[in-house]
Design a protein around this motif. Structure first.
Motif, mmCIF file in Angstrom:
data_model
loop_
_atom_site.group_PDB
_atom_site.id
_atom_site.type_symbol
_atom_site.label_atom_id
_atom_site.label_comp_id
_atom_site.label_asym_id
_atom_site.label_seq_id
_atom_site.Cartn_x
_atom_site.Cartn_y
_atom_site.Cartn_z
ATOM 1 N N ASN A 32 46.169 43.023 42.241
ATOM 2 C CA ASN A 32 46.331 43.744 43.508
ATOM 3 C C ASN A 32 45.173 43.551 44.486
ATOM 4 O O ASN A 32 44.749 44.487 45.141
ATOM 5 N N TRP A 33 44.685 42.315 44.593
ATOM 6 C CA TRP A 33 43.714 41.972 45.636
ATOM 7 C C TRP A 33 44.490 41.510 46.868
ATOM 8 O O TRP A 33 45.656 41.138 46.778
ATOM 9 N N ALA A 34 43.831 41.520 48.014
ATOM 10 C CA ALA A 34 44.464 41.027 49.243
ATOM 11 C C ALA A 34 43.475 40.194 50.047
ATOM 12 O O ALA A 34 42.289 40.488 50.075
ATOM 13 N N CYS A 46 41.802 28.968 27.934
ATOM 14 C CA CYS A 46 42.177 30.385 27.991
ATOM 15 C C CYS A 46 43.695 30.514 27.812
ATOM 16 O O CYS A 46 44.405 29.520 27.838
ATOM 17 N N ASP A 47 44.178 31.734 27.648
ATOM 18 C CA ASP A 47 45.624 31.928 27.605
ATOM 19 C C ASP A 47 46.192 31.555 28.973
ATOM 20 O O ASP A 47 46.950 30.616 29.104
ATOM 21 N N VAL A 48 45.809 32.293 30.008
ATOM 22 C CA VAL A 48 46.164 31.956 31.386
ATOM 23 C C VAL A 48 44.858 31.683 32.119
ATOM 24 O O VAL A 48 43.959 32.538 32.125
ATOM 25 N N GLY A 49 44.737 30.519 32.720
ATOM 26 C CA GLY A 49 43.506 30.180 33.437
ATOM 27 C C GLY A 49 43.257 31.125 34.592
ATOM 28 O O GLY A 49 42.213 31.763 34.686
ATOM 29 N N LEU A 50 44.232 31.241 35.496
ATOM 30 C CA LEU A 50 44.148 32.131 36.654
ATOM 31 C C LEU A 50 45.421 32.962 36.677
ATOM 32 O O LEU A 50 46.509 32.446 36.893
ATOM 33 N N ASN A 51 45.285 34.266 36.435
ATOM 34 C CA ASN A 51 46.414 35.181 36.368
ATOM 35 C C ASN A 51 46.375 36.064 37.608
ATOM 36 O O ASN A 51 45.506 36.923 37.741
ATOM 37 N N ASN A 52 47.319 35.846 38.521
ATOM 38 C CA ASN A 52 47.395 36.546 39.800
ATOM 39 C C ASN A 52 48.495 37.590 39.718
ATOM 40 O O ASN A 52 49.671 37.260 39.762
ATOM 41 N N LEU A 53 48.116 38.855 39.612
ATOM 42 C CA LEU A 53 49.077 39.943 39.464
ATOM 43 C C LEU A 53 49.105 40.796 40.731
ATOM 44 O O LEU A 53 48.162 41.529 41.012
ATOM 45 N N GLY A 54 50.172 40.656 41.504
ATOM 46 C CA GLY A 54 50.369 41.487 42.682
ATOM 47 C C GLY A 54 49.369 41.262 43.801
ATOM 48 O O GLY A 54 49.226 42.089 44.680
ATOM 49 N N SER A 55 48.677 40.144 43.784
ATOM 50 C CA SER A 55 47.699 39.857 44.836
ATOM 51 C C SER A 55 48.341 38.981 45.901
ATOM 52 O O SER A 55 49.200 38.164 45.607
ATOM 53 N N LEU A 56 47.903 39.154 47.144
ATOM 54 C CA LEU A 56 48.569 38.460 48.236
ATOM 55 C C LEU A 56 47.590 37.862 49.226
ATOM 56 O O LEU A 56 46.417 38.195 49.228
ATOM 57 N N VAL A 57 48.123 36.977 50.070
ATOM 58 C CA VAL A 57 47.378 36.228 51.070
ATOM 59 C C VAL A 57 46.157 35.603 50.385
ATOM 60 O O VAL A 57 45.017 35.964 50.615
ATOM 61 N N PHE A 58 46.442 34.656 49.526
ATOM 62 C CA PHE A 58 45.476 34.103 48.596
ATOM 63 C C PHE A 58 45.407 32.594 48.771
ATOM 64 O O PHE A 58 46.428 31.942 48.857
ATOM 65 N N MET A 59 44.197 32.039 48.846
ATOM 66 C CA MET A 59 44.010 30.594 48.942
ATOM 67 C C MET A 59 43.072 30.132 47.836
ATOM 68 O O MET A 59 42.056 30.768 47.580
ATOM 69 N N ALA A 60 43.446 29.023 47.199
ATOM 70 C CA ALA A 60 42.587 28.403 46.189
ATOM 71 C C ALA A 60 42.304 26.975 46.615
ATOM 72 O O ALA A 60 43.226 26.194 46.825
ATOM 73 N N HIS A 61 41.040 26.653 46.774
ATOM 74 C CA HIS A 61 40.605 25.313 47.141
ATOM 75 C C HIS A 61 39.933 24.675 45.935
ATOM 76 O O HIS A 61 38.957 25.206 45.409
ATOM 77 N N ASN A 62 40.481 23.548 45.482
ATOM 78 C CA ASN A 62 39.924 22.792 44.356
ATOM 79 C C ASN A 62 39.838 23.602 43.066
ATOM 80 O O ASN A 62 38.833 23.563 42.362
#
Length: 181
Positions: A32-34, A46-62
């Motif tokens: 739940n980040w924004a 890891c089990d999940v490298g990056l687990n995004n739960l309910g977070s929005l307007v998100f950018m990942a560079h590299n």
């Protein structure tokens, strides 16, 4: 491996590596980040490298997610779906389940991301991208795109979509290798 809420919605996490232990826990779990940005993040084993739960307007560079069970996962948390997700560049490869597992992700785009060598030969229900059906009476994924992305030697599925209302666009995408479906 715990959920951490930022003091500000506008934040950037950058330039770090997480190396897991026996794939038992998530590398980075964001709940739940924004309006945030990740830059030069590397997560492995890891089990999940990056687990995004309910977070929005998100950018990942590299973002680099390798040797996990799942490289990147998006899902609902506290009634909010992960949405407006963008990946620029990066490598999400050699994950044993999926490179990307999207559940109730309303709007996603990948630009120039390498998603090769994912899945397990013994399990054809694995592969590069899984788009799951709706949860909590929502419509699931509404729209998504893969632009200038590379899919090579994935085992199982390159793209797998369960029943969901979806407008999927593939632009200049390379799918290659004898193990790709």
């Amino acid at each position: 491996t715990t959920s951490v809420a930022p003091t500000s919605n506008y934040c950037t996490l950058k330039n770090f590596r997480i190396i897991g232990n026996a794939k038992a826990h998530d590398g980075l779990k964001i709940t739940n980040w924004a309006r945030f940005r990740l830059e030069n993040i590397d997560v492995s084993a890891c089990d999940v490298g990056l687990n995004n739960l309910g977070s929005l307007v998100f950018m990942a560079h590299n973002y680099v997610g390798r040797l996990n069970n799942t490289g990147y996962k998006a899902d609902v948390a506290n009634g909010v779906g992960a949405n407006l997700i963008q990946f620029f560049g990066g490598v999400i490869s050699a994950n044993s389940s999926f490179a990307v597992d999207l559940g109730q992700a309303d709007g996603f785009a990948f630009y120039g991301t390498d998603m090769s060598g994912n899945g397990t030969a013994a399990d054809t229900n694995t592969g590069a991208v899984r788009i799951r059906s709706s949860v909590d009476d929502e419509i699931g994924t509404a729209f998504g795109s893969f632009n200038d992305c590379w899919f090579e030697a994935n085992k199982g599925w390159t793209f797998y979509s369960e029943s969901a209302e979806l407008q999927l666009t593939l632009n200049n995408v390379q799918i290659t290798g004898p193990e790709s479906n």
